[in-house]
Design an enzyme around this catalytic site. Structure first.
Site, PDB file in Angstrom:
ATOM      1  N   GLU A  59       7.534 -21.936   7.784  1.00  0.00           N
ATOM      2  CA  GLU A  59       7.970 -21.033   8.859  1.00  0.00           C
ATOM      3  C   GLU A  59       9.042 -21.638   9.748  1.00  0.00           C
ATOM      4  OE1 GLU A  59       5.271 -21.335  12.732  1.00  0.00           O
ATOM      5  OE2 GLU A  59       4.148 -20.550  11.033  1.00  0.00           O
ATOM      6  N   GLU A 104       0.806  -1.220   0.000  1.00  0.00           N
ATOM      7  CA  GLU A 104       0.000   0.000   0.000  1.00  0.00           C
ATOM      8  C   GLU A 104       0.839   1.271   0.000  1.00  0.00           C
ATOM      9  OE1 GLU A 104      -2.518  -0.678   3.366  1.00  0.00           O
ATOM     10  OE2 GLU A 104      -3.966  -1.845   2.209  1.00  0.00           O
TER      11      GLU A 104
END
Length: 272
Positions: free
Chosen positions: A109, A78
């Site tokens: 992960e 953004e």
């Protein structure tokens, strides 16, 4: 047991009405801004170190897994449309690669070496900053990435939701937003995710303002990527220059941003 994994304050959720579920979720959500408020000194300390590095050409990298990784990608993605900055100023990386944005990648992960491998393709240097995002504060992908980045002289920070975590220990500027147990036990996409989103908003918004990407309260460098933003930019120019809509829109479309349009208009009129 970590706080984020501890039992919910509520039980027998399946027996609650929809109204009770919504009210109790909302009751828990109300505690999140208070937890973030307590972390403001930690956020400030990181931003104060981040800004001068970015002023010299440094970049901000987020690393995370699952919800935490996705939140970093959202915040990074953004920044270019909002502030008109290059796409590599703020970069979000997720364990398992881009496919993990939509679909979980099993055990991604748990790889301590993967984050630095992902970062290496960007040729990181000592002006860059790496912020690890991990609600639990124990994600190996994040710990390994922070440790390697710190060893190589990069600035390191984190956003976690447990105190005294391994992720916090791996970086120089930890941010701990401790929101307590989740409404659904262990579902850290809820309060912890909300807290992380708020903190990331604060980091990049305050940084972009300090980098001069906002004037007054306006996004004067935003990208004109849809009609709504063209209309918003037109109104900004009208307000700033006290001119009619048609002229403001023409200036905006010709110059490509609110900042450039205002500067061009003033330069032209200064000569007359």
């Amino acid at each position: 047991m970590s706080i984020t994994e501890s039992s919910s304050h509520y039980n027998h959720l399946e027996r609650m009405s929809v109204r009770e579920l919504l009210e109790n979720i909302n009751k828990e959500d109300k505690t999140v801004p208070l937890a973030v408020e307590k972390a403001i000194p930690q956020i400030e300390a990181l931003v104060e170190q981040l800004v001068p590095r970015m002023q010299q050409g440094g970049r901000l990298f987020y690393i995370g897994a699952g919800t935490s990784g996705r939140l970093g990608i959202v915040d990074a993605s953004e920044c270019p449309p909002t502030y008109g900055v290059p796409h590599d100023w703020v970069v979000g990386l997720i364990a398992g690669g881009d496919s993990a944005i939509r679909n979980a990648v099993e055990f991604a992960e748990d790889d301590r070496e993967a984050a630095w491998h992902d970062l290496a393709s960007y040729l990181p240097n000592e002006l860059d900053t790496v912020v690890g995002i991990a609600a639990s504060g124990r994600t190996p992908y994040v710990i390994g990435g922070l440790q390697e980045a710190r060893k190589r002289g990069l600035l390191t920070g984190c956003v976690v939701c447990n105190p005294g975590s391994a992720v916090a220990a791996a970086c120089e500027y930890p941010i701990e937003a401790v929101v307590g147990p989740e409404f659904v036990t262990g579902s850290t996409r809820m309060k912890a995710g909300t807290a992380q989103k708020l903190v990331l908003n604060m980091i990049t918004t305050s940084t972009m303002i300090r980098l001069g990407r906002v004037k007054g309260s306006k996004m004067v460098d935003m990208q004109l990527s849809n009609k709504k933003l063209v209309e918003r930019g037109t109104r900004m120019i009208m307000d700033e220059l006290t001119i009619e809509e048609a002229e403001a829109r023409q200036l905006l479309l010709q110059q490509g941003s609110v900042r450039k349009a205002v500067d061009f208009y003033r330069q032209q009129h200064a000569r007359n």
